[in-house]
Design an enzyme around this catalytic site. Structure first.
Site, mmCIF file in Angstrom:
data_model
loop_
_atom_site.group_PDB
_atom_site.id
_atom_site.type_symbol
_atom_site.label_atom_id
_atom_site.label_comp_id
_atom_site.label_asym_id
_atom_site.label_seq_id
_atom_site.Cartn_x
_atom_site.Cartn_y
_atom_site.Cartn_z
ATOM 1 N N ASP A 88 26.480 2.560 10.527
ATOM 2 C CA ASP A 88 25.596 2.400 11.677
ATOM 3 C C ASP A 88 26.276 3.041 12.878
ATOM 4 O OD1 ASP A 88 24.011 0.841 10.051
ATOM 5 O OD2 ASP A 88 24.108 -0.951 11.307
ATOM 6 N N HIS A 145 30.554 2.948 4.298
ATOM 7 C CA HIS A 145 30.068 3.019 2.924
ATOM 8 C C HIS A 145 30.097 4.461 2.409
ATOM 9 C CE1 HIS A 145 28.461 -1.198 2.746
ATOM 10 N NE2 HIS A 145 28.613 -1.048 4.056
ATOM 11 N N SER A 248 35.176 2.654 16.127
ATOM 12 C CA SER A 248 35.742 3.980 16.208
ATOM 13 C C SER A 248 34.763 5.035 15.708
ATOM 14 C CB SER A 248 37.062 4.053 15.451
ATOM 15 O OG SER A 248 37.763 5.220 15.818
#
Length: 282
Positions: A88, A145, A248
């Protein structure tokens, strides 16, 4: 105020000491104080706790456990695409690698060799390839992911600075993503190699992978290298591969002729883990 002037204080701040302190505080079990901090953070940044597997703010014993919270099942369905977005956040930049140069922001580029810690042979595999730089803000889900299925071949810890990685800093600090501390993960997929780089930043207490656990600390002054030549680590598309303890940036590298990016993508666009990143492999 120019971006270079805006980031000037970051050159002067004791970024390493601040990051170590933040890591200790984020890992502390402080009862009601921890809950109060989490509650403030959720309100300040607009974190959507309805998506969390555990939406109860008071149940998290440390800030780190809240920050790296898993999502409820089904919150991020995977698109039917060869490559899906691994995080995200928001798109910083993406596109073609020009020989060995990656576009950071107007007036700034950096080399693939610098990004991967100085290994020119590894970097050469991505000459004239493609890259994507994805920024995770404090409000975002902070697990990373797999964009596609892959077999881990190598992990490299590269020591470096701890500048912020927000858009202003990207415009104001030359070579930012090849300058900050980072963890370089090299995978082999059915369609060739790809690299997924976890870039550290100010206040990022540590970075972790599912096969190794916490990579930093320790923050060593030299490059550390792990080989996985027997291929014991195999991850499917959408599997978790790592996480940031505080937010980050992720940078991905792909070989020449392997990726055609989603035409709906553009710099600064919001993204969600699991959406289509590459609609087709060229």
């Amino acid at each position: 105020m120019s971006d270079r002037l805006a980031v000037l204080p970051q050159y002067l701040l004791p970024k390493q000491a601040l990051t170590v302190l933040a890591g200790k505080l984020a890992g502390a079990r402080a009862g009601g104080l921890t809950t109060a901090v989490i509650r403030w953070f959720v309100g300040r940044y607009g974190v959507n706790m309805d998506e969390a597997a555990n939406p109860d703010i008071a149940s998290y014993p440390t800030f780190n456990e809240f920050f790296t919270r898993p999502l409820r099942a089904g919150a991020r369905p995977l698109a039917q695409a060869p490559l899906v977005c691994p995080v995200d956040g928001a798109i910083s930049q993406f596109g073609a690698i020009e020989r060995d140069q990656i576009f950071q922001a107007k007036g700034h580029r950096y080399s693939t060799t610098a990004l991967v810690g100085g290994d020119a042979a590894l970097a050469a595999r991505f000459e004239d390839g493609a890259f994507a730089t994805l920024y995770l803000s404090p409000r975002d889900y902070h697990r990373i992911h797999m964009p596609c299925a892959g077999r881990l071949r190598r992990m490299i810890y590269v020591p470096g600075a701890l500048f912020s990685v927000n858009p202003t800093t990207a415009r104001g600090v030359p070579g930012l993503f090849a300058r900050n501390e980072r963890v370089v993960c090299v995978f082999e997929s059915y369609d060739g190699p790809f690299v997924l780089v976890l870039v550290g930043a100010t206040i990022v207490g540590s970075m972790a992978t599912v096969w190794h656990g916490v990579v930093n600390p320790p923050r060593t002054p030299t490059v550390r290298d792990w080989l996985y030549e027997d291929g014991e680590v195999v991850l499917k598309q959408g599997d978790e591969m790592g996480r940031f303890l505080l937010g980050s940036t992720v940078v991905m590298l792909f070989p020449k002729g392997r990726v055609r990016f989603n035409p709906e993508w553009s710099p600064a666009r919001a993204i969600r883990m699991g959406e289509a990143m590459g609609l087709a492999l060229a």
